[in-house]
Write a protein that holds these residues in place. Structure first.
Motif, short mmCIF file in Angstrom:
data_model
loop_
_atom_site.label_atom_id
_atom_site.label_comp_id
_atom_site.label_asym_id
_atom_site.label_seq_id
_atom_site.Cartn_x
_atom_site.Cartn_y
_atom_site.Cartn_z
N LEU A 188 46.33 25.81 48.19
CA LEU A 188 46.92 24.93 46.87
C LEU A 188 46.79 23.64 46.91
O LEU A 188 46.11 23.69 45.86
CB LEU A 188 48.36 24.67 47.84
CG LEU A 188 49.44 24.26 46.42
CD1 LEU A 188 49.75 24.43 45.41
CD2 LEU A 188 50.88 24.10 47.34
N ASP A 189 46.18 23.45 48.36
CA ASP A 189 45.17 21.84 47.71
C ASP A 189 44.25 22.28 46.29
O ASP A 189 44.02 21.74 45.70
CB ASP A 189 44.07 21.75 48.63
CG ASP A 189 45.35 21.28 50.35
OD1 ASP A 189 45.92 20.59 49.75
OD2 ASP A 189 45.29 21.47 51.41
N LYS A 194 41.72 21.19 41.58
CA LYS A 194 41.07 21.25 40.16
C LYS A 194 41.83 21.11 39.16
O LYS A 194 41.37 20.66 38.14
CB LYS A 194 41.32 23.61 40.00
CG LYS A 194 40.54 23.70 39.31
CD LYS A 194 38.65 23.28 38.96
CE LYS A 194 38.01 23.97 38.03
NZ LYS A 194 36.75 23.15 38.31
N THR A 195 43.21 21.07 38.98
CA THR A 195 44.47 20.90 38.02
C THR A 195 44.01 18.87 38.21
O THR A 195 44.00 17.87 36.83
CB THR A 195 46.35 20.76 38.53
OG1 THR A 195 46.03 22.46 38.89
CG2 THR A 195 46.74 20.37 37.42
N SER A 219 41.73 29.59 36.55
CA SER A 219 42.32 30.62 36.59
C SER A 219 41.89 32.08 38.30
O SER A 219 42.33 32.30 39.13
CB SER A 219 41.50 31.92 35.82
OG SER A 219 42.50 31.37 34.58
N ASP A 220 41.01 31.42 38.10
CA ASP A 220 39.98 32.16 39.83
C ASP A 220 40.42 31.79 40.84
O ASP A 220 41.02 32.14 41.49
CB ASP A 220 38.41 31.74 39.60
CG ASP A 220 38.06 33.22 39.05
OD1 ASP A 220 38.77 33.68 38.58
OD2 ASP A 220 36.66 32.20 39.16
N ALA A 221 41.02 30.22 40.80
CA ALA A 221 41.43 29.20 42.14
C ALA A 221 43.14 29.83 41.32
O ALA A 221 43.88 30.34 42.91
CB ALA A 221 41.30 27.96 41.65
N SER A 222 44.08 30.10 40.77
CA SER A 222 45.31 30.67 40.78
C SER A 222 45.61 31.61 41.14
O SER A 222 46.21 31.82 42.16
CB SER A 222 45.63 30.05 39.29
OG SER A 222 45.91 28.30 38.68
N ALA A 223 44.47 32.59 40.90
CA ALA A 223 44.52 34.04 41.50
C ALA A 223 44.07 34.28 42.73
O ALA A 223 45.01 35.03 43.39
CB ALA A 223 43.56 35.12 40.53
N SER A 224 43.05 33.03 43.46
CA SER A 224 42.92 33.45 45.19
C SER A 224 44.10 33.48 45.66
O SER A 224 44.99 33.98 46.40
CB SER A 224 42.12 32.36 45.19
OG SER A 224 41.57 32.52 46.15
N ASN A 227 47.02 36.11 44.82
CA ASN A 227 46.70 37.02 46.06
C ASN A 227 46.90 36.55 47.45
O ASN A 227 47.62 37.39 48.18
CB ASN A 227 45.30 37.75 46.15
CG ASN A 227 44.92 38.14 44.99
OD1 ASN A 227 45.51 38.45 44.21
ND2 ASN A 227 43.60 37.37 43.76
N LYS A 228 47.04 35.33 48.00
CA LYS A 228 47.36 34.84 49.40
C LYS A 228 48.55 34.96 49.25
O LYS A 228 49.44 35.82 50.89
CB LYS A 228 46.66 33.96 49.72
CG LYS A 228 45.29 33.30 49.90
CD LYS A 228 44.43 32.53 50.01
CE LYS A 228 42.94 32.40 50.49
NZ LYS A 228 41.98 32.63 49.60
N GLN A 229 48.98 34.63 48.12
CA GLN A 229 51.10 34.71 48.84
C GLN A 229 51.48 35.98 48.49
O GLN A 229 52.63 35.98 49.18
CB GLN A 229 51.67 33.28 47.46
CG GLN A 229 51.27 32.29 47.38
CD GLN A 229 51.82 31.41 46.28
OE1 GLN A 229 51.72 31.85 45.43
NE2 GLN A 229 52.31 30.20 46.23
N ILE A 230 50.88 37.45 47.05
CA ILE A 230 51.35 38.16 47.79
C ILE A 230 51.17 39.28 48.87
O ILE A 230 51.75 39.66 49.74
CB ILE A 230 50.75 39.25 46.84
CG1 ILE A 230 51.17 38.86 44.84
CG2 ILE A 230 51.17 40.90 46.84
CD1 ILE A 230 52.74 38.89 45.09
#
Length: 607
Positions: A188-189, A194-195, A219-224, A227-230
């Motif tokens: 999340l950091d 990035k934001t 998108s890559d950072a958000s996808a990571s 995936n970790k949250q899922i």
């Protein structure tokens, strides 16, 4: 966790009453199955309507009392949680402000924002649910087991098997997910970073047509993060189905044993239903406990991240202030100026070297020079030559790694930070204004400044003209980061703020880079006139440091420091350096014509 408990202790009454009241509510719930059993055995089976109404009314009464007690308990829990979150946030903000530039560089802005917002919110939610459920759920589980044994010992033995198995599963998943939640917060950091970079640099991104690339990276950072949250969510999601399976197996066993007991005349229909209700209560409470543990895992991971910031000691240490240090804005600086008399130079850099963080290469190396009160010191050099690193040591934004910075013969590290920084008026490279009004921004330099002094500071900084043109005077609104001003206007306002401080040392760190040459010349002339005279109530002349890449800005300085790759390549006047310093002459040749250089050499220092 010790720190968290100390914050919860601030609302000790609420922190104690909330779980106690929730346990009282749970007590009413434990009584309900016995009332239902009696209603079935003595009311429904015998057709006794009066007893059915009596027991029904009693259940409604217990429900209303339990609901009222629960509302009060949740109010106390929320009050304690909100106070805890507020106190942590306030103390963390104060602690972050006590850290040096080096500490902030090591931590990073994005992670500090996440810890100040998301992490503290998670802790606050964790405290709230902790007070509401941590005692209530175990109390109901143990209480239901005890009440089941009062109904029938043989059938209730299944509780001794079900409860330990469920606890083993719950705590196993807890230990497995705790480090995973820490990784989620770390990712999340990265998303926050990035934001923040994109929002701050949106003009640059669009100017270089990099929107598509930045979207892909985000998108890559958000996808990571997704995936970790899922992944951790899937593990946590095992709690509910596994818990339901075990509890339902327990209910099947109760119905089987209850049927045999009913046939043997040992159990009544009401008692079997009471046992099933107690097993169902355990199911509900263990599901709540499982969700609570997931929430507490997040809160614990977040609290550890917050603790790591609290545990960071400021690398720039503040010595104990003298007993006679007064709270008045300029009292200490004035006392030092008036009382201390010494033959030492006013400012002395003695073999100073400085490294950023764990870097092996020094930003500046073995710098030695002196400056007297009232002198103007120019600092010039190429990009990355160490100019800003050098002057950042004067207000102790950083401490030197080697050597000493002395003021009137006293090591700056022995002077209280407040007193050291009171002497200095700093205009950094990046002009920074704060949301509010022009008046509030100027008063950051001197809270006690009069309107006349503020207008005078604006005149010296060449800002009075455009401020008056806006027609709102000192009440002119300033948007976040001064976005309603141009780069040059922001620079002049920050210079006015520093001048209003009436400092002993005025540092202008490339603070006129956005100004045209004519405005820059008028600004330097006004500052020279102002600082060369006795400076208001402080009764002293100001030492000025002019940091610039422009020769025209520093050429009239009493002394010019030429920085080259972190070392002092030369020191002297414009004429002396032009004659003897190859680095300075190279800078001059890039900005001046050969005719102008020859003319300056012929004047032999007349500038």
């Amino acid at each position: 966790m010790k720190r968290l408990l100390s914050y919860m202790n601030q609302k000790r009454k609420e922190a104690i009453l909330a779980p106690l009241l929730k346990m009282l509510e749970a007590s009413f719930e434990l009584i309900i199955p016995l009332i239902v059993a009696d209603m079935i055995d003595q009311g429904i089976s015998s057709g006794n309507g009066h007893r059915i109404l009596l027991y029904g009314g009693l259940m409604i009464l217990l429900g209303l009392i339990g609901f009222s007690v629960s509302l009060i308990a949740q109010y106390f829990a929320a009050k304690c949680a909100v106070n805890t979150g507020t106190a942590i946030r306030s103390d963390l903000f104060h602690h972050i402000n006590s850290l040096s530039y080096a500490d902030l560089d090591a931590l990073g802005t994005s992670t500090l924002i996440t810890r100040m917002t998301s992490d503290i919110n998670q802790v606050q939610n964790g405290v709230n649910m902790f007070l509401r459920l941590l005692l209530r759920s175990p109390f109901v589980v143990v209480g239901a087991m005890v009440m089941a044994f009062t109904v029938d010992v043989k059938t209730a033995c299944i509780f001794l098997v079900v409860i330990p198995v469920l606890l083993l599963i719950i705590f196993g998943i807890l230990l497995g997910t705790r480090p995973l939640y820490k990784k989620v917060q770390t990712q999340l950091d990265a998303v926050t970073l990035k934001t923040r970079e994109n929002l701050q640099g949106i003009r640059v991104v669009r100017a270089f047509n990099r929107q598509k690339r930045e979207k892909e990276e985000f998108s890559d950072a958000s996808a990571s993060l997704y995936n970790k949250q899922i992944f951790v969510g899937k593990i946590s999601a095992l709690l509910n189905p596994v818990t339901y399976v075990i509890i339902n197996l327990g209910i099947i066993f109760i119905l089987f044993q209850g049927g045999l007991g009913a046939d043997a005349g040992r159990l009544s229909q009401g008692q079997i239903i009471a046992l099933v209700n107690y097993m169902s209560q355990i199911l509900v409470e263990l599901v709540k406990l499982a969700n609570l543990i997931i929430l507490l895992s997040k809160a614990a991971a977040c609290m550890n991240r917050i603790d790591s910031v609290f545990n960071m000691e400021p690398s720039v240490e503040d010595p104990l202030p003298p007993k006679d240090l007064k709270s008045d804005f300029f009292s200490f600086a004035t006392e030092v100026s008036d009382i201390i008399e010494t033959d030492s130079p006013y400012i002395e850099f003695r073999d100073v070297s400085f490294n950023y963080g764990s870097s092996q290469e020094p930003a500046i190396s073995h710098i030695s020079f002196t400056a007297e009160q009232g002198e103007t010191i120019g600092v010039i050099g190429g990009t990355g030559s160490g100019k800003s690193s050098l002057i950042n040591l004067l207000p102790r934004l950083y401490d030197c790694s080697q050597g000493s910075v002395l003021i009137r013969g006293e090591d700056l590290r022995a002077v209280p930070l407040e007193a050291a920084r009171t002497r200095v008026g700093l205009v950094p490279q990046r002009a920074q204004l704060f949301k509010g009004t022009l008046r509030s921004n100027l008063k950051m330099g001197n809270p006690h400044a009069t309107e006349r002094e503020m207008n005078r500071a604006l005149e010296i900084a060449q800002a009075k003209e455009f401020v008056d043109a806006k027609g709102m005077g000192l009440e002119l609104p300033v948007e976040q980061e001064g976005r309603n001003f141009s780069g040059g206007q922001k620079q002049r306002l920050t210079i006015a703020r520093a001048i209003l401080r009436q400092p002993e040392i005025l540092i202008l760190d490339d603070s006129a880079s956005a100004l045209d040459f004519a405005t820059d010349a008028r600004l330097r002339s006004a500052i020279r006139e102002y600082t060369a005279t006795e400076n208001g109530a402080l009764r002293r002349k100001t030492t000025v440091f002019l940091v610039s890449q422009r020769v025209s800005t520093v050429r009239d300085a009493d002394k010019i420091l030429v920085m080259d790759d972190g070392t002092l390549a030369g020191i002297g006047t414009h004429y002396e350096l032009l004659k003897d310093c190859a680095v300075y002459r190279e800078i001059c040749e890039s900005q001046m014509t050969a005719k102008e250089i020859q003319k300056d050499l012929q004047q032999k220092g007349g500038m």
